[in-house]
Design a protein around this motif. Structure first.
Motif, PDB file in Angstrom:
ATOM      1  N   UNK A 243       0.825  -1.216   0.000  1.00  0.00           N
ATOM      2  CA  UNK A 243       0.000   0.000   0.000  1.00  0.00           C
ATOM      3  C   UNK A 243       0.857   1.262   0.000  1.00  0.00           C
ATOM      4  N   UNK A 244       2.058   1.165   0.557  1.00  0.00           N
ATOM      5  CA  UNK A 244       2.970   2.312   0.544  1.00  0.00           C
ATOM      6  C   UNK A 244       3.441   2.612  -0.869  1.00  0.00           C
ATOM      7  N   UNK A 245       3.764   1.563  -1.616  1.00  0.00           N
ATOM      8  CA  UNK A 245       4.281   1.732  -2.972  1.00  0.00           C
ATOM      9  C   UNK A 245       3.199   2.097  -3.984  1.00  0.00           C
ATOM     10  N   UNK A 246       1.977   1.628  -3.747  1.00  0.00           N
ATOM     11  CA  UNK A 246       0.916   1.796  -4.747  1.00  0.00           C
ATOM     12  C   UNK A 246      -0.306   2.532  -4.188  1.00  0.00           C
ATOM     13  N   UNK A 247      -0.096   3.382  -3.198  1.00  0.00           N
ATOM     14  CA  UNK A 247      -1.206   4.061  -2.519  1.00  0.00           C
ATOM     15  C   UNK A 247      -2.079   4.845  -3.485  1.00  0.00           C
ATOM     16  N   UNK A 248      -1.461   5.636  -4.341  1.00  0.00           N
ATOM     17  CA  UNK A 248      -2.232   6.490  -5.256  1.00  0.00           C
ATOM     18  C   UNK A 248      -3.040   5.656  -6.254  1.00  0.00           C
ATOM     19  N   UNK A 249      -2.445   4.575  -6.755  1.00  0.00           N
ATOM     20  CA  UNK A 249      -3.153   3.718  -7.707  1.00  0.00           C
ATOM     21  C   UNK A 249      -4.333   3.010  -7.036  1.00  0.00           C
ATOM     22  N   UNK A 250      -4.146   2.575  -5.782  1.00  0.00           N
ATOM     23  CA  UNK A 250      -5.218   1.881  -5.073  1.00  0.00           C
ATOM     24  C   UNK A 250      -6.393   2.809  -4.798  1.00  0.00           C
ATOM     25  N   UNK A 251      -6.107   4.033  -4.397  1.00  0.00           N
ATOM     26  CA  UNK A 251      -7.175   4.999  -4.119  1.00  0.00           C
ATOM     27  C   UNK A 251      -7.990   5.284  -5.372  1.00  0.00           C
ATOM     28  N   UNK A 252      -7.321   5.342  -6.511  1.00  0.00           N
ATOM     29  CA  UNK A 252      -8.014   5.642  -7.774  1.00  0.00           C
ATOM     30  C   UNK A 252      -8.761   4.447  -8.345  1.00  0.00           C
ATOM     31  N   UNK A 253      -8.491   3.245  -7.824  1.00  0.00           N
ATOM     32  CA  UNK A 253      -9.188   2.043  -8.300  1.00  0.00           C
ATOM     33  C   UNK A 253     -10.484   1.885  -7.503  1.00  0.00           C
ATOM     34  N   UNK A 254     -11.512   2.591  -7.931  1.00  0.00           N
ATOM     35  CA  UNK A 254     -12.759   2.653  -7.168  1.00  0.00           C
ATOM     36  C   UNK A 254     -13.485   1.304  -7.112  1.00  0.00           C
ATOM     37  N   UNK A 255     -13.376   0.510  -8.170  1.00  0.00           N
ATOM     38  CA  UNK A 255     -14.035  -0.797  -8.167  1.00  0.00           C
ATOM     39  C   UNK A 255     -13.448  -1.712  -7.100  1.00  0.00           C
ATOM     40  N   UNK A 256     -12.124  -1.717  -7.005  1.00  0.00           N
ATOM     41  CA  UNK A 256     -11.467  -2.547  -5.996  1.00  0.00           C
ATOM     42  C   UNK A 256     -11.834  -2.091  -4.592  1.00  0.00           C
ATOM     43  N   UNK A 257     -11.823  -0.784  -4.357  1.00  0.00           N
ATOM     44  CA  UNK A 257     -12.148  -0.257  -3.036  1.00  0.00           C
ATOM     45  C   UNK A 257     -13.599  -0.559  -2.670  1.00  0.00           C
ATOM     46  N   UNK A 258     -14.489  -0.546  -3.659  1.00  0.00           N
ATOM     47  CA  UNK A 258     -15.896  -0.861  -3.412  1.00  0.00           C
ATOM     48  C   UNK A 258     -16.059  -2.324  -3.026  1.00  0.00           C
ATOM     49  N   UNK A 259     -15.355  -3.219  -3.717  1.00  0.00           N
ATOM     50  CA  UNK A 259     -15.411  -4.646  -3.384  1.00  0.00           C
ATOM     51  C   UNK A 259     -14.910  -4.879  -1.971  1.00  0.00           C
ATOM     52  N   UNK A 260     -13.821  -4.210  -1.601  1.00  0.00           N
ATOM     53  CA  UNK A 260     -13.263  -4.354  -0.248  1.00  0.00           C
ATOM     54  C   UNK A 260     -14.261  -3.864   0.787  1.00  0.00           C
ATOM     55  N   UNK A 261     -14.882  -2.719   0.532  1.00  0.00           N
ATOM     56  CA  UNK A 261     -15.859  -2.159   1.475  1.00  0.00           C
ATOM     57  C   UNK A 261     -17.059  -3.088   1.651  1.00  0.00           C
ATOM     58  N   UNK A 262     -17.553  -3.650   0.552  1.00  0.00           N
ATOM     59  CA  UNK A 262     -18.707  -4.552   0.623  1.00  0.00           C
ATOM     60  C   UNK A 262     -18.334  -5.861   1.325  1.00  0.00           C
ATOM     61  N   UNK A 263     -17.153  -6.368   1.035  1.00  0.00           N
ATOM     62  CA  UNK A 263     -16.704  -7.592   1.694  1.00  0.00           C
ATOM     63  C   UNK A 263     -16.590  -7.381   3.203  1.00  0.00           C
ATOM     64  N   UNK A 264     -16.145  -6.204   3.599  1.00  0.00           N
ATOM     65  CA  UNK A 264     -15.983  -5.900   5.022  1.00  0.00           C
ATOM     66  C   UNK A 264     -17.307  -6.001   5.758  1.00  0.00           C
ATOM     67  N   UNK A 265     -18.397  -5.556   5.128  1.00  0.00           N
ATOM     68  CA  UNK A 265     -19.722  -5.640   5.757  1.00  0.00           C
ATOM     69  C   UNK A 265     -20.078  -7.093   6.042  1.00  0.00           C
ATOM     70  N   UNK A 266     -19.949  -7.932   5.015  1.00  0.00           N
ATOM     71  CA  UNK A 266     -20.257  -9.360   5.171  1.00  0.00           C
ATOM     72  C   UNK A 266     -19.369  -9.978   6.234  1.00  0.00           C
ATOM     73  N   UNK A 267     -18.099  -9.629   6.206  1.00  0.00           N
ATOM     74  CA  UNK A 267     -17.120 -10.196   7.125  1.00  0.00           C
ATOM     75  C   UNK A 267     -17.463  -9.874   8.578  1.00  0.00           C
ATOM     76  N   UNK A 268     -17.867  -8.645   8.847  1.00  0.00           N
ATOM     77  CA  UNK A 268     -18.186  -8.240  10.218  1.00  0.00           C
ATOM     78  C   UNK A 268     -19.389  -9.016  10.769  1.00  0.00           C
ATOM     79  N   UNK A 269     -20.422  -9.194   9.934  1.00  0.00           N
ATOM     80  CA  UNK A 269     -21.602  -9.927  10.398  1.00  0.00           C
ATOM     81  C   UNK A 269     -21.316 -11.418  10.547  1.00  0.00           C
ATOM     82  N   UNK A 270     -20.458 -11.950   9.692  1.00  0.00           N
ATOM     83  CA  UNK A 270     -20.046 -13.355   9.836  1.00  0.00           C
ATOM     84  C   UNK A 270     -19.281 -13.550  11.144  1.00  0.00           C
ATOM     85  N   UNK A 271     -18.411 -12.614  11.473  1.00  0.00           N
ATOM     86  CA  UNK A 271     -17.666 -12.702  12.729  1.00  0.00           C
ATOM     87  C   UNK A 271     -18.590 -12.616  13.938  1.00  0.00           C
ATOM     88  N   UNK A 272     -19.602 -11.755  13.856  1.00  0.00           N
ATOM     89  CA  UNK A 272     -20.568 -11.645  14.949  1.00  0.00           C
ATOM     90  C   UNK A 272     -21.258 -12.980  15.186  1.00  0.00           C
TER      91      UNK A 272
END
Length: 218
Positions: A58-87
């Motif tokens: 993330x240090x080397x590719x921070x700017x590219x990751x921030x601009x990759x909105x599809x990837x960030x959206x997938x991560x955000x959506x996965x996080x929701x599922x992950x939190x409820x699964x952990x609960x």
């Protein structure tokens, strides 16, 4: 001077970032309470091993990751599922008897280092965390990453992650040992509730970020 600054900033950011009660801290607390300090240390080394790759990437590719909105959206959506699964995981495990087919204790037969590696591999929430922090620190020129300076920052972050998690887990275990009447509600009530709240907050953030109509569109 830049070396010391990189180490110090990396340490502070990661130490404070590791203190919130994430699921890795919860698992670490279980390992510590059931199998001791040495196994907790191995678990944390497993976590830090994966963290090194995540922070460097993330240090080397921070700017590219921030601009990759599809990837960030997938991560955000996965996080929701992950939190409820952990609960559900912690709630259902707390209701199991020692003779039940599924019990958290059965996972402690594996090496704590391997458990730390595997669980941190699926900790996708750390990607946006480190991406945003690294981008902020680079743009603000709080850290220097040219040549070998980035490795001093990396070393500081890894020390901060390890000591931050270790400190929190030891303090929590001491607290639960002192207040045993409170500790019996941790696994069946407070930890599942904590992840439900985290998941709900993430739902709100994802809706506001990706799905809420903007004023201009209205």
């Amino acid at each position: 001077m830049k070396k010391v600054k990189n180490i110090a900033i990396g340490f502070v950011v990661s130490f404070l970032g590791s203190i919130p009660l994430g699921y890795l801290n919860v698992v670490g607390l279980e390992i510590y309470s059931k199998s001791g300090f040495n196994n907790l240390t191995l678990f944390l080394f497993g976590v830090v091993f994966i963290e090194a790759f995540v922070i460097y990437f993330t240090l080397m590719f921070a700017k590219k990751l921030v601009n990759n909105k599809k990837l960030m959206k997938v991560i955000d959506l996965f996080t929701i599922v992950f939190m409820f699964v952990l609960a559900y995981f912690f709630y259902s495990n707390a209701r199991q008897t020692p003779n039940s087919t599924f019990n958290f204790n059965q996972y402690l037969m594996f090496s704590p280092f391997i458990i730390g590696v595997i669980l941190n591999c699926i900790n996708f929430l750390q990607v946006p965390f480190w991406t945003s922090w690294n981008l902020y620190l680079i743009n603000g020129k709080y850290i220097a990453i040219e040549n070998k300076l980035k490795y001093y920052y990396l070393a500081g972050t890894l020390m901060g992650v390890f000591l931050g998690m270790l400190s929190l887990i030891v303090v929590l275990q001491t607290f639960f040992q002192k207040y045993t009447s409170f500790s019996k509600y941790v696994m069946p009530v407070f930890i599942p509730l904590f992840f439900i709240v985290l998941g709900s907050v993430q739902v709100f953030k994802v809706y506001k970020k990706y799905f809420k109509p903007s004023v201009l569109e209205g």
